[in-house]
Design a protein around this motif. Sequence first.
Motif, PDB file in Angstrom:
ATOM      1  N   ASP A   1       4.791   3.065   1.031  1.00  0.00           N
ATOM      2  CA  ASP A   1       3.807   2.680   0.011  1.00  0.00           C
ATOM      3  C   ASP A   1       3.997   1.262  -0.525  1.00  0.00           C
ATOM      4  O   ASP A   1       3.097   0.722  -1.171  1.00  0.00           O
ATOM      5  CB  ASP A   1       3.826   3.685  -1.148  1.00  0.00           C
TER       6      ASP A   1
ATOM      7  N   ARG B   1       4.307  -1.221   1.414  1.00  0.00           N
ATOM      8  CA  ARG B   1       3.713  -2.116   2.410  1.00  0.00           C
ATOM      9  C   ARG B   1       2.351  -2.616   1.942  1.00  0.00           C
ATOM     10  O   ARG B   1       1.569  -1.868   1.369  1.00  0.00           O
ATOM     11  CB  ARG B   1       3.563  -1.331   3.719  1.00  0.00           C
ATOM     12  N   ARG B   2       2.066  -3.898   2.175  1.00  0.00           N
ATOM     13  CA  ARG B   2       0.773  -4.478   1.813  1.00  0.00           C
ATOM     14  C   ARG B   2       0.065  -4.977   3.058  1.00  0.00           C
ATOM     15  O   ARG B   2       0.709  -5.417   4.004  1.00  0.00           O
ATOM     16  CB  ARG B   2       0.965  -5.653   0.852  1.00  0.00           C
ATOM     17  N   LEU B   3      -1.257  -4.920   3.049  1.00  0.00           N
ATOM     18  CA  LEU B   3      -2.015  -5.476   4.160  1.00  0.00           C
ATOM     19  C   LEU B   3      -1.730  -6.973   4.223  1.00  0.00           C
ATOM     20  O   LEU B   3      -1.821  -7.661   3.212  1.00  0.00           O
ATOM     21  CB  LEU B   3      -3.512  -5.234   3.957  1.00  0.00           C
TER      22      LEU B   3
END
Lengths: 351, 611
Positions: free
Chosen positions: B399, B401-403
């Motif tokens: 969770d 992680r970012r685009l």
Amino acid sequence: MSFLPKPKLHHPKLPTNELGFTRRDYEGAISTLCAGCGHDSISAAIIQACWELSIEPHRVAKMSGIGCSSKTPDYFLGASHGFNSVHGRMPSVLTGANLANRDLIYLGVSGDGDSASIGFGQFAHSIRRAVNMTYIVENNGVYGLTKGQFSATSDKGSKAKKGAVNTDEAIDLVGIALQLGATYVARSFSGDKAQLVPLIKGALRHPGPAFIDCISPCVAFNNHEGSTKSYDFVREHNEAMNQLDVILGREPITTDYAPGEVREVTQHDGSILRLRKLHEEYDPTDRVAAMHHLHERKAAGEIVTGLLYIDPDPEDLHSNLGTVELPLNRLDDAALVPGAAALEKINAALR
Amino acid sequence: MPRDATNDFVVKFANVNGSGSASANQLFAKSILRMGIPIASRNIFPSNIQGLPTWFEVRVSGEGHLGRRGGVDLMVAMNPQTWDRDIAEIDPGGYLLYDSTRPMPASRFRDDIQVIGIPLTQICNANYTDARQRQLLKNIMYVGALSALLNIEPAVIEQLLAEQYKGKEKLAKPNRDAFHMGRDWALENLQCPLGLQLQRADAVGNRIYVEGNAAAALGAVYGGATVCAWYPITPSTSLAEAFERHCKRLRTEPETGRKRYAIVQAEDELASIGVVIGAAWNGARAFTATSGPGISLMQEFVGLAYFAEIPAVIFDVQRAGPSTGMPTRTQQSDLLSAAYASHGDTKHVVLLPEDPRECFDFGAASFDLADRLQTPVFVLLDLDIGMNDWLCEPFAWDDSRRLDRGKVMTAEELEAGRTFGRYLDTDGDGIPYRTYPGTHPSKGAFFTRGTSRDRFAKYTEVGAAYVDNMQRLLKKFETAKSLVPHPVERRAAEPTRTGVIYYGSSSAAMKEALSALEKDGIHLDALRIRAFPFHDDVLDFIARHDRVFVVEQNRDAQLRTLIMTEGNVDPARLIPILHYDGTPITARFIRAAIADRASAMQVVPIGAAAE
Ligand SMILES: Cc1ncc(C[n+]2csc(CCOP(=O)(O)OP(=O)(O)O)c2C)c(N)n1
Ligand code: SF4
Ligand SMILES: [Mg+2]
């Protein structure tokens, strides 16, 4: 954060629009087309229309295919993003761009080869998909860029510069656009700025698929005796149905018209299309009648121009798909990524 | 001699498409998994729909082998149209289960197999009046019989039915009853169990059972894709359909019920990729799903995206080509046309997932890669991974992680006076900055084109500017090497100078073959390639070995060609092992082919490969 457009400083006497921009602020790179090419006049009309409408230039996305006509987006709206894509495929690229951000204005510029030959399918499908766009075909009846071959809009019997006579039936893009559900359909002539500018303005304010077939003589390859797309021929056979004025806000009618001479259509965004009738019986809100009239006048050898059909309350691709208000390209991680907990549920259902 | 085996056999169902057999077969497959026993299952469906034949093959493998095995131990023959070839396919000593309602002449059977007749239609007709019910419950009834014959725990089936018909007891009950009717009939009338038996184990763990196309589509959801444009083509259709299904659940705006995604079924693949390119140019994550013929149609546009540097994700679920080839059969034959798609000098990032779990992972990662590298990314599945349920590790997501949207210059940065050159390599990695249309009123606009231009996106035909740009694109491709999934190496038990390279859906069969070869005394270091451009580890692996087998599912050794070309590798060191008849590659095939070549090369003394 938002940034206000900053008009460039020009000659103080140049007139400015509501945003304080002069016409120059809507210009682009210097054209490399032949002097006298109809396409340049259309670029000028686009500049004039955007200026008059006080459109923020950077809110327009200019899309095109390949051809002399498709080069023109470089020559207007220099502050807009432009996309000169591949031959005949502008409509799909525009459709994708429109899906990504419904808030910009999409202006597609194409040629008759680009839209009626190689890209006939994409032209047709973008119209029937009801993409909210202004789609202008700069129609010269030839492939200008590849030096004068007949295109699919060349009229049967039209003569090429070297004398060959076209034996194939012409595609009338206006007829096709009407049939496939374009909700704003017009034809004009690059040589008639007074008619063309308001038609472009109306299209830009139209919230659905707006199509303009603009006859645009190619001085290099299709402006001779025997051509049906030459300046002279079009002037002689031009049969305007109406004269359009696009009115933003409640401007009073200043000119006196005879009773029944003027018809007003209010578009979804409040803009008013004021049509002065030049043809008694022509009703631009009747699609079937428009198609019929078109065929009839064509058989009589006339080129019917003006705003030929208008549906003031159209649907568009986004409303048909049911997408969210916020442009898809602005959705953030939280809106897009369902996260680990949702994934765990999916895993559980797969055991 | 009837076959005897526990947790190690192949059951094949021959059905008529549309007869409702799929959900019964699925029930059978899942019940084995629920007993903790690994399975590998495959749908086989010919493109020719006459007689509507469809097969479902379940390999039960207590040892956990997930590749296709080959051969059939138990045939459940429910399609009279394919009877003869179905009977012929059973291994000697194997079993045939058939509907004995109508008597069959002895000549239609074989005497080296065990024949089990159950009057399924008769039992159904005696118990049900509704025609559709008769047909559907007949399938459940054979599952009931199989549970007796193979020792499937009835409680497991009941549990699965309860889950499937949760809250719909009206549907659950007739299914349960039919199951028991079949089971009871078998217990009373047949010798149960057979030599083939299931025994509860604990070899499945928390793995999931899912199809690659659905997994890739889920990866697209997690990767932030909002625009999907596609044109139906087997075997990729279910990927786009799964995306729609996932999005309905996961991407509907709760307040309004409106969609945070847009799916367009385009008029062809040219339009599909055009829509993707337009959307990605405008800052949305977009993809298309297709197969070989679609890839061919997209070539011109892929070149535009490469040269104009526009992200695009293309899922290619490969099938047997060229042309329409064998459209419902599997192959890995689009590798070269993806890697070098389009005219002019082009190279593209290609990801090669081995199973649905990697379809999910690479599916999500492909959007980050496409944005980061501003270029098309191909994700190459194949029919075998895409259209079959595979047992694989569960999906996982961090969770935090970012685009990663890559290098996008913002209005603030432009306003602050940062230099913007669309094709200017400011960071030395070959990747320039881009701006989304509409970002800033007076700064950062540029004209995107497929024609040559300078670093500031101005049209130019000056040779030096063109070369400068083409060299930067090469540099960018070099950068890609470290960003794409790295290869995975598995060392042999003993030091060896021989290696094997493989990728994609060959993985399961390869793993099985490696352990078999090891028992044969053939030791191979193995490298699974997961992406193009090749990471340095690939060339390093080849350098460390005298000979490297390259296992793939195409005729022309496409991966081998790519390695030779890109790595300047001596062709003599790369030995092709090729399987391309449209069926999934098997461990038996790989083992035999490698053993054969190995003995010819004297990797081991001749004869050592024989059992
Ligand atoms: C796939 C492909 N085929 C052919 C061409 C060559 N080509 C470039 S422009 C053009 C015709 C353009 O005609 P039109 O759209 O009418 O534009 P005009 O130049 O007349 O404005 C052709 C055939 C191309 N660019 N791409
Ligand atoms: S060739 Fe024709 S279409 Fe092209 S620029 Fe010249 S006049 Fe215009
Ligand atoms: Mg033309």
